[in-house]
Write an enzyme that holds these catalytic residues in place. Structure first.
Site, PDB file in Angstrom:
ATOM      1  N   TRP A  44       0.832  -1.210   0.000  1.00 42.94           N
ATOM      2  CA  TRP A  44       0.000   0.000   0.000  1.00 42.94           C
ATOM      3  C   TRP A  44       0.856   1.246   0.000  1.00 42.94           C
ATOM      4  CZ3 TRP A  44      -4.286  -1.250  -1.919  1.00 42.94           C
ATOM      5  CH2 TRP A  44      -4.936  -2.435  -1.556  1.00 42.94           C
TER       6      TRP A  44
ATOM      7  N   ASP B 104      -1.587   6.666   6.494  1.00 38.78           N
ATOM      8  CA  ASP B 104      -2.630   5.740   6.035  1.00 38.78           C
ATOM      9  C   ASP B 104      -2.890   4.761   7.182  1.00 38.78           C
ATOM     10  OD1 ASP B 104      -4.172   3.739   4.931  1.00 38.78           O
ATOM     11  OD2 ASP B 104      -2.808   3.274   3.282  1.00 38.78           O
TER      12      ASP B 104
ATOM     13  N   LYS C 125     -11.979  -1.868   6.637  1.00 38.46           N
ATOM     14  CA  LYS C 125     -11.097  -2.706   7.436  1.00 38.46           C
ATOM     15  C   LYS C 125     -11.539  -2.731   8.903  1.00 38.46           C
ATOM     16  CE  LYS C 125      -8.316  -3.568   3.954  1.00 38.46           C
ATOM     17  NZ  LYS C 125      -7.535  -2.512   3.360  1.00 38.46           N
TER      18      LYS C 125
END
Ligand SMILES: *Cc1c(COP(=O)(O)O)cnc(C)c1O
Length: 353
Positions: free
Chosen positions: A99, A166, A190
């Site tokens: 990511w 993030d 998530k």
């Protein structure tokens, strides 16, 4: 059969949240469904305002110059939105996983990006430490929890430039001084709600410093000015996220859930370390409390283990293709009991082998 949902995302949500969300689909406002009323109607505006307030409250950021937004396009859109809004000359990125790597790739479209450190050469099994972040950069970007590799940052560098993080896969899971961050983003799916919305928490005073022309949908300022209602918001995702945040607040907030998450991680990693059939993937000091990654030492046992997991109702523990093996994701709504069921199966495999 009770199923234990270890999926990495979209992931397990509290049952009571799913129940309330499904009731709102049928009847939210005197017989009208949540998804068929105007987002400008008072009942939904109240939902949005409550969601924004709860996010700041849970993070301990009320009255500190932050705004919370619920945007669309996933965390992946934030990769480029962060760069568009903050990157004028050069930014520093910590590369701790797939990511982060994607965030770097998007930012590079707009300007110069410098990787201050990377663990790519070790297939991201650890978090780099001891790097320097130049103080003349526009911002520093990091990923608090690396969902795929199962590593988690335990501390964050002290920088005097905006700190962007993030937090998609560990938002609301552990106590931190969240005021050290200037911009936090997290895809809902998530640890917060269904896919379709992304929480962005932003310190307003870092905005307005880049010279480029900004498309409205990409401009944080536009979304802040419009109260996160510049365009039609994803009403169901925002409502369900609000319910999860309310659930967490009622439990006692992040502090309370952190205790549960620690218990789950101890049970999980103890088994990984004590059971000779399994091996942890991530460096011990960097292990994630959300995603435990591990492999079977003897691949011949895979079929047996997979069958036992299936029989025990264990869902979603296949590792990401770039790591292989297994990944047990233990987000806020997963119970300690579910972890115990998985651990029991792992130890049963040991006694069989
Ligand atoms: C899942 C994930 C993303 C991507 O989120 P999308 O909402 O699918 O764009 C980004 N960062 C991290 C850390 C993730 O776990």
């Amino acid at each position: 059969m009770k199923r234990h949902n270890f999926s990495a995302g979209p992931c397990v949500l509290p049952k009571e949240v799913i129940l309330k969300a499904s009731e709102a689909l049928l009847d939210f406002d005197n017989g009208l469904s949540l998804i068929e009323i105007s987002h400008r109607s008072k009942p939904f505006v109240d939902v949005m305002e409550k969601a924004r307030a709860l996010a700041l409250e849970l993070l301990g950021l009320e009255g500190k110059g932050y705004k919370a937004l619920f945007l669309q396009g996933g965390a992946s859109t934030q990769f480029l939105m962060v760069a568009l809004n903050l990157l004028e000359k050069r930014a520093g990125y910590l590369n701790t996983g797939a990511w982060s790597d994607k965030a770097i790739k998007e930012a590079k479209i707009y300007d110069d990006v410098y990787e201050v450190a990377s663990s790519k050469n070790a297939n991201y099994n650890y978090i780099p430490k001891g790097y320097d972040v130049p103080s003349d950069y526009d911002y520093f970007h990091c990923t608090s929890n690396n969902t795929i590799f199962g590593t988690q940052m335990k501390s964050f560098p002290k920088v005097d430039i905006p700190l962007v993080c993030d937090m998609s896969s560990d938002i609301f899971s552990r106590t931190l001084d969240f005021s050290q961050f200037d911009l936090i983003y997290a895809g809902a799916q998530k640890n917060m709600g269904p896919a379709g919305t992304t929480l962005v928490v932003i310190k307003e005073d870092i905005l307005g410093k880049v010279s480029r022309k900004m498309p409205s949908m990409m401009d944080y300022k536009v979304h802040i000015d419009k109260g996160s209602m510049f365009n039609t918001p994803p009403v169901f995702a925002v409502y369900t996220s609000m319910l999860t945040m309310q659930w967490l607040k009622d439990l006692g907030g992040i502090k309370a859930i952190e205790k549960e998450n620690e218990k789950k991680a101890i049970v999980m990693y103890s088994e990984i370390d004590l059971n000779p059939l399994f091996k942890g993937f991530a460096a011990k000091e960097d292990r994630s409390k959300m995603n435990a990654t591990f492999t079977l030492e003897n691949e011949n046992l895979k079929e047996t283990f997979d069958a036992m997991c299936k029989e025990g109702g264990i869902n979603g523990i296949n590792g990401h293709r770039s790591v292989g093996g297994y990944r047990a994701s233990m987000y806020n709504a997963l119970s300690l009991d579910s972890v115990k069921v998985l651990v029991e199966i792992m130890s049963e495999l040991e006694s069989k082998a």
